[in-house]
Design an enzyme around this catalytic site. Structure first.
Site, PDB file in Angstrom:
ATOM      1  N   ASP A  83       7.326  -1.707   4.964  1.00 24.44           N
ATOM      2  CA  ASP A  83       6.222  -0.980   4.328  1.00 24.44           C
ATOM      3  C   ASP A  83       6.485  -0.890   2.819  1.00 24.44           C
ATOM      4  OD1 ASP A  83       3.850   0.327   3.888  1.00 24.44           O
ATOM      5  OD2 ASP A  83       4.410   2.176   4.917  1.00 24.44           O
ATOM      6  N   GLY A 113       4.119   5.776  -1.264  1.00 26.53           N
ATOM      7  CA  GLY A 113       4.764   4.478  -1.105  1.00 26.53           C
ATOM      8  C   GLY A 113       6.164   4.399  -1.662  1.00 26.53           C
TER       9      GLY A 113
END
Lengths: 422, 303, 179
Positions: free
Chosen positions: A301, A320
């Site tokens: 990710d 993130g």
């Protein structure tokens, strides 16, 4: 061109395979018993593994190349020991059209570094309302479908998507999170974050959505892939579904496997990620699930943003964590070295399982297999230094962590894409 | 103490020392000339990324009473988003030679981020839901004036607990001072997890019963209609502090409110101006407490 | 720090204070509109003792106040920690009063300067005097005491310690030396 890698300790999903001289020719492993080659490399007892495949990375192309480009992202992947990366489709615009998928794959081929694979949007505009042209997208090269970044609120659309994707032999990957329960949450909801005054996203937002999606899956012949599993209750649901023989797979990220909500005490948006960093018990459940295979895959990710964006306040900073370049050394050090997770299991989760999930060959060390290989140094201890990243995201929650297992050589189809041999 | 971000690392002795200074500042404020030269030559910047006339005025007046120079910046975080970042804004102001930044933001942690970016002292003037330490200090100071030692005292805080930095900071500080803090409000405005050892309840009576003091929190109007709550009437019916409800508390228990007050919403109108209301005392003490905070952070060699 | 000598004992301090009390009465025509303001810490008991004597001599007790000059110090930016601010209590209107500032030691004059500033911020006295138990010299400001218990020539390395029963358990003035 042929290459001989001498004195390498081979490890793949089956575990330690002994020391060997590996001959690479015509993009494949030609021999595990030496041979003549145009070039040779002394591995000096370092570990030779099948190079990894990342099922989940955000390379931000097209549209957000200030955060990452194909060149920097794929170069970073190569440095991290990845032979291939599945690019998420939440770009600008989203990858929901066949020509867009072809375009980004064409550009990626010229970018160098690791190989790029494309995930395409499950629904038009990733809006969760109308299915995208799944058949045409598959023909254009999409290896899986997902609305990652968004949540699939309409279960009916998801059911149709699973059935359609199954007919095309593609999995559907979901960011399993109930948007209503998440609300405005930006961190895991627990007493710590409640005291920190950060809006909480409860573990139940994930588990409730996983429970729903597993029920939806029962109605279809599809393959449901759960992205970035983060909760103990989510793990339990996946384990049970697997026991019942459901076609479900799950991934865990390097950050959920190594960090917990305690990191939020710093109030640093560096740790802002979706799903959020959870509690120690969740992390333990994920490590156990990875060791046992309930979690099939480690996926990064990798979600780069500009330093300025990450220096915004906690509510406005984007979600993130970038991790392509540290994923393997991080997990090798924290899980294999410190926690006794078998190295073979980690290699399985990073190399073979993601390939199998996409119906690709490889991820093993045997004659005839594709020469996607990575040589890692299990002894050299080096601190994470984000300034040296190839990725545009030159920050890391693991900055300064002393890690072992840094990749020193990465081959994709027999070609060297990364080398930092001393 | 280099910054005032929250109360982590604080003990009762530090609170007592600050309150001692605050009492001295109150004496200064009682003089015909309410200014002392203590911080002459020092510069205090108030940087409010979220509007708050009251807190800003209180801090600026506090700084001026101590003869500090004051520069102020106001702007919403959302307007900043377009171009300049919070960090840019702070670094630009820092270039003017600011000794202390008083920062208000709608996001938790901005003062902590600022403390990492700046060499100057940082004072948290409210960050999102997280903390509003000077408000809690002035509340505790006011409560000590009214009740004496807070050890074992029951303090009820009523209203929108979930979104309230005042509730969090008071729970943290009053808990540190030994008080038993009860947080009451309608379930959608109560956090799902407790914080700082305070008790959570949706039953107002339980919180008010035998309380030594009652604090009503400001409730955002937009949360009352269509947001987390069905209507203003629904809130008033359940949680407004009225004469009858206040009678559940100990006789004479004082009533506090951080302001600004939504008259006849959080508190029945007559009570807010009644003899038990300490609302104006809070404002007065707020200035003294903020002077004390500025004194402790700035009346010394720069870090 | 090294102890050098005791330069005043209790009886000597008592005599000096009695003399100062007489001088104050003389200067203020019997102590009309007189107020004694002690500077924290040891100026406060000294002001109290002077007030007692004045009351004994004249039958009229002067007004008493206490002053903390911390907020007026000019050396705050040189300190490691902000010093403790103590109470200022002036229970009378200073306007028009004849005020005697009382302190234990006069050295550079900076404390007296701060005391003057603090006092004049409270109002406009008719006249301000300065009473000191020990004047050790080394002035850095143009300040001259009106009433002095003892002039004590010292070196800069020396430290004068005034001890009072109220604050230190005994009355004495000692001379110490810094290394």
């Amino acid at each position: 061109m042929s290459l001989l890698i001498r004195n390498a300790r081979l490890v793949d999903a089956r575990g330690e395979r002994g020391v060997a001289d590996v001959l690479v020719a015509d993009g494949r492993i030609a021999s595990l018993a030496g041979g003549e080659a145009e070039r040779s490399i002394e591995a000096g007892g370092r570990l030779l593994l099948p190079a990894f495949l990342d099922l989940h990375a955000h390379l931000r192309t097209p549209g957000e190349e200030q955060k990452e480009s194909l060149e920097t992202g794929l170069r970073a992947a190569a440095a991290g020991g990845f032979a291939a990366v599945v690019m998420m489709p939440n770009t600008r615009p989203p990858l929901d059209a066949p020509e867009a998928v072809r375009g980004v794959l064409r550009r990626a081929r010229a970018a160098g570094g690791a190989r790029a694979l494309a995930a395409a949007a499950l629904t038009k505009g990733q809006e969760g309302r109308a299915l995208a042209e799944l058949r045409l997208l598959a023909e254009a090269g999409a290896v899986l479908f997902t609305d990652d970044g968004r949540t699939n609120e309409d279960a009916g659309v998801l059911a149709d998507g699973l059935r359609y994707a199954a007919a095309l032999g593609r999995p559907v990957a979901v960011h399993a999170e109930d948007a209503g329960l998440r609300g405005e949450g930006v961190v895991h909801e627990c007493p710590l974050t409640e005291a920190l005054g950060l809006p909480g996203n409860p573990a139940e937002a994930e588990s409730a959505r996983i429970a729903r999606d597993l029920e939806v899956l029962r109605m279809t012949e599809g393959h449901l892939h759960l992205q970035h599993l983060s909760t103990k209750s989510g793990v339990r649901l996946v384990a049970e579904a697997k026991r019942r023989g459901r076609r479900v797979s799950a991934e865990a990220t390097p950050h959920h496997l190594t960090l917990t909500v305690d990191a939020l005490k710093t109030l640093d948006p560096l740790y802002k990620v979706a799903p959020p960093l959870r509690e120690a018990a969740d992390r333990e459940a994920l490590i156990e699930a990875l060791a046992e295979g309930v979690v099939d895959v480690v996926a990064t990710d990798h979600a780069p943003h500009t330093a300025a964006e990450k220096a915004a306040d906690f509510l406005r900073a984007p979600f993130g964590i970038p991790s392509l370049e540290v994923a393997f050394p991080l997990l090798f050090t924290e899980l294999v070295e410190k926690r006794g997770v078998p190295l073979g299991r980690l290699v399985e989760a990073m190399a073979r399982a993601p390939r199998r999930l996409l119906g690709l060959e490889g991820g093993v060390l045997e004659e005839g297999a594709p020469a996607d290989l990575v040589l890692v140094d299990p002894r050299e201890r080096r601190a994470v230094d984000p300034a040296g990243f190839f990725s545009k995201a030159k920050y890391s929650p693991w900055a300064g962590w002393e890690l072992l297992g840094w990749p020193v050589l990465t081959l994709v189809g027999g070609e060297v894409v990364h080398a930092r041999l001393g | 103490m280099r910054h005032l971000l929250d109360f982590s690392g604080w003990d009762r002795a530090r609170v007592a020392a600050l309150f001692k200074t605050a009492r001295a500042m109150k004496e200064v404020l009682s003089r015909p000339i309410k200014t002392v030269p203590t911080l002459k030559g020092r510069t205090v910047a108030t940087v409010f990324f979220e509007p708050s006339t009251r807190t800003k005025t209180s801090f600026e007046l506090a700084a001026k009473r101590l003869s500090a120079d004051v520069v102020s910046f106001s702007g919403s975080s959302s307007s900043l988003k377009k171009g300049e970042s919070i960090r840019d804004t702070l670094l630009t102001l820092a270039a003017y030679g600011v000794d202390a930044f008083v920062i208000r933001a709608d996001a938790a942690g901005v003062p902590h981020q600022a403390a990492r970016w700046l060499d100057a002292a940082v004072i948290n003037a409210g960050d999102g839901r997280r903390a509003h330490p000077t408000q809690a200090l002035l509340d505790a100071f006011t409560l000590e004036e009214a009740l004496g030692d807070l050890e074992g005292r029951k303090i009820a805080i009523v209203g929108d607990i979930l979104h309230s930095r005042v509730a969090r900071s008071n729970a943290e500080l009053l808990g540190l001072l030994g008080a038993e803090v009860w947080l009451a409000g309608p379930p959608p405005l109560l956090p799902r997890r407790p914080f700082f050892g305070a008790r959570l309840t949706a039953r107002l009576e339980e919180a008010l019963k035998d309380a030594d003091a009652v604090m009503a929190l400001r409730i955002q109007k937009e949360r009352l209609s269509g947001g987390r709550l069905p209507s203003e009437e629904d809130y008033r019916d359940g949680y407004q502090i009225t004469e009858d409800r206040l009678a559940l508390a100990k006789p004479g228990a004082p009533l506090l409110h951080p302001g600004p007050l939504n008259r006849d919403v959080e508190i029945e109108g007559t009570l807010a101006d009644g003899p038990r209301s300490l609302v104006l005392r809070q404002v007065e003490n707020g200035q003294a407490v903020r002077m004390a905070v500025l004194y402790h952070l700035l009346a010394r060699r720069a870090a | 720090m090294r102890f050098k000598a005791r330069v005043m004992e209790a009886p000597e301090i008592a005599r000096a204070l009695s003399r100062i009390a007489h001088e104050i009465l003389e200067a203020t025509q019997g102590g009309r509109d007189l107020a004694l303001v002690g500077i924290h810490t040891r100026g406060i008991p000294l002001a109290g003792r002077l007030a007692e004597r004045i009351e004994r001599f004249e039958g009229r007790r002067p007004m008493l106040g206490q002053l903390d000059i911390t907020l007026y110090r000019d050396d705050l930016t040189e300190l490691e920690h902000a010093p403790v601010v103590r109470e200022t209590v002036i229970p009378f209107d200073v306007a028009g009063k004849r005020i005697v500032l009382v302190d234990d030691v006069l050295f550079t004059g900076r404390t007296a300067r701060a005391g003057l500033d603090a006092l004049t911020d409270l109002g406009r006295p008719a006249r301000v005097y300065l009473a000191i138990l020990v004047d050790r010299g080394h002035r850095e400001l143009p300040i001259c005491p009106d009433f002095v218990g003892k002039n004590l020539p010292t070196s800069r390395k020396e430290v004068v310690k005034v001890k009072l029963a109220e604050t230190d358990g005994e009355d004495a003035v000692e001379l110490w030396e810094r290394p």
